[in-house]
Design an enzyme around this catalytic site. Sequence first.
Site, short mmCIF file in Angstrom:
data_model
loop_
_atom_site.label_atom_id
_atom_site.label_comp_id
_atom_site.label_asym_id
_atom_site.label_seq_id
_atom_site.Cartn_x
_atom_site.Cartn_y
_atom_site.Cartn_z
N SER A 11 -0.65 -8.22 8.55
CA SER A 11 -0.75 -7.43 9.78
C SER A 11 -2.18 -7.12 10.16
O SER A 11 -2.46 -6.84 11.33
CB SER A 11 0.02 -6.12 9.63
OG SER A 11 -0.61 -5.30 8.66
N GLY A 13 -6.72 -7.04 8.69
CA GLY A 13 -7.75 -7.34 7.70
C GLY A 13 -7.76 -8.78 7.20
O GLY A 13 -7.66 -9.74 7.96
N TYR A 146 -6.56 2.02 -9.19
CA TYR A 146 -6.69 0.79 -8.38
C TYR A 146 -7.23 -0.34 -9.24
O TYR A 146 -6.71 -1.47 -9.21
CB TYR A 146 -7.61 1.07 -7.19
CG TYR A 146 -7.89 -0.13 -6.32
CD1 TYR A 146 -6.89 -0.72 -5.56
CD2 TYR A 146 -9.17 -0.67 -6.24
CE1 TYR A 146 -7.14 -1.82 -4.75
CE2 TYR A 146 -9.44 -1.76 -5.43
CZ TYR A 146 -8.42 -2.34 -4.69
OH TYR A 146 -8.68 -3.43 -3.89
N1 LIG Z 1 -11.44 -4.27 2.22
C1 LIG Z 1 -11.98 -4.25 1.02
O1 LIG Z 1 -13.09 -3.69 0.83
C2 LIG Z 1 -11.29 -4.94 -0.12
C3 LIG Z 1 -12.07 -5.24 -1.25
C4 LIG Z 1 -11.46 -5.88 -2.33
C5 LIG Z 1 -10.12 -6.21 -2.28
N2 LIG Z 1 -9.38 -5.90 -1.16
C6 LIG Z 1 -7.96 -6.26 -1.17
O2 LIG Z 1 -7.69 -7.06 -0.04
C7 LIG Z 1 -6.30 -6.96 0.28
C8 LIG Z 1 -6.14 -6.77 1.77
O3 LIG Z 1 -6.75 -5.55 2.17
P1 LIG Z 1 -7.61 -5.43 3.50
O4 LIG Z 1 -9.00 -5.11 3.11
O5 LIG Z 1 -7.37 -6.57 4.40
O6 LIG Z 1 -7.01 -4.07 4.10
P2 LIG Z 1 -5.95 -3.82 5.28
O7 LIG Z 1 -6.47 -4.35 6.57
O8 LIG Z 1 -5.63 -2.38 5.22
O9 LIG Z 1 -4.70 -4.71 4.85
C9 LIG Z 1 -3.81 -4.32 3.86
C10 LIG Z 1 -2.52 -5.03 4.13
O10 LIG Z 1 -1.60 -4.77 3.04
C11 LIG Z 1 -0.35 -4.46 3.65
N3 LIG Z 1 0.54 -3.69 2.78
C12 LIG Z 1 0.34 -2.51 2.17
N4 LIG Z 1 1.45 -2.14 1.49
C13 LIG Z 1 2.37 -3.13 1.69
C14 LIG Z 1 3.71 -3.35 1.27
N5 LIG Z 1 4.36 -2.46 0.52
N6 LIG Z 1 4.33 -4.50 1.66
C15 LIG Z 1 3.70 -5.40 2.43
N7 LIG Z 1 2.44 -5.24 2.89
C16 LIG Z 1 1.80 -4.13 2.52
C17 LIG Z 1 -0.71 -3.69 4.90
O11 LIG Z 1 0.42 -3.65 5.74
P3 LIG Z 1 0.74 -2.49 6.81
O12 LIG Z 1 0.08 -2.93 8.08
O13 LIG Z 1 2.22 -2.48 6.89
O14 LIG Z 1 0.18 -1.21 6.25
C18 LIG Z 1 -1.85 -4.55 5.41
O15 LIG Z 1 -1.35 -5.68 6.09
C19 LIG Z 1 -5.75 -5.82 -0.57
O16 LIG Z 1 -5.03 -6.35 -1.66
C20 LIG Z 1 -6.99 -5.09 -1.06
O17 LIG Z 1 -6.79 -4.45 -2.29
C21 LIG Z 1 -9.94 -5.28 -0.09
#
Ligand SMILES: NC(=O)c1ccc[n+]([C@@H]2O[C@H](COP(=O)([O-])OP(=O)(O)OC[C@H]3O[C@@H](n4cnc5c(N)ncnc54)[C@H](OP(=O)(O)O)[C@@H]3O)[C@@H](O)[C@H]2O)c1
Length: 272
Positions: A11, A13, A146
Amino acid sequence: MSKVIFITGASSGIGKAAAILFAERGWNVAATMRNPDHATDLHQYPSIKCCTLDVTQPDSVRQAVDQALQDWPRIDVLLNNAGYGLFGPLETVSEAKLMDQFQTNVFGTMRTIQALTPHFRESGGGTIINITSIGGLVGLPFNAIYHATKFGVDGLSESLNYELRPFNIRVKVVAPGGVATDFAGRSLKQTMDGASPYDERIQQVMAAFSKRGGQYSSSEQIAEVIYEAATDGTDRLRYVAGKDAQDLYTRWKDMSNEDFFAMIQQAYGLNQ
Ligand SMILES: NC(=O)c1ccc[n+]([C@@H]2O[C@H](COP(=O)([O-])OP(=O)(O)OC[C@H]3O[C@@H](n4cnc5c(N)ncnc54)[C@H](OP(=O)(O)O)[C@@H]3O)[C@@H](O)[C@H]2O)c1
């Protein structure tokens, strides 16, 4: 025949950027998310099909996988991206928040792998890419839970390679550093529920994290690394993504544990 990638958390990021990148490069995309009504800008891509999937719900995972296998005869890549952060001291976390963090980041990842492994096995192979974090390789302050989830997925991935490689299934890890997404906003929960004895140190660490925003990668840059992992045809396990993550990981490997610990204490204002 175009290849197919199945993505969780598409959805916003990184997941959404990956969906768009793969579609633009000729792939079909099962873009799964908790609420497909929110994915209005993905609907313009004919090769992206949006579908409901909440990784904490086993039935939801099975239904989304069944749907994708009705839409396409074969899935080539599974991208486990859904996840969120949980910041704050372990001492202050509620049982519900602890369970939900593992339900999403760890058990959700296991569920999709379990649901798609029979298909990969029976169709001659596949690639599983798990999004962890530099926090799945290096521990930073006040992220213990985390990090436990991301270290967990890293270990899961390394071990799984031995059981799945005989079936031509590769497991890979993409470990980003900071990425400019909703992660530090709506996707970051806190363990604290009111004042705690850690408050002063938490403020120092939060201030240090917020200063790092300028070094963040974009979602599109991380999507490029995911594309490399999906298409390079190698048995490489880990792709540390983003300059900040690569710099930190190099220091962690090159320095003694004692020197690295002292450096992090200093960088986060924790050495008083
Ligand atoms: N951004 C960073 O700095 C960073 C750094 C390292 C790793 N990551 C990892 O990258 C991944 C993506 O995060 P992002 O940075 O792109 O953040 P984001 O834009 O907030 O995306 C997170 C996504 O995970 C989904 N999600 C959360 N709980 C869920 C569930 N129960 N079932 C299905 N989908 C779910 C959210 O869906 P909804 O729209 O429904 O909430 C959203 O689509 C994560 O695993 C995060 O730990 C991020």
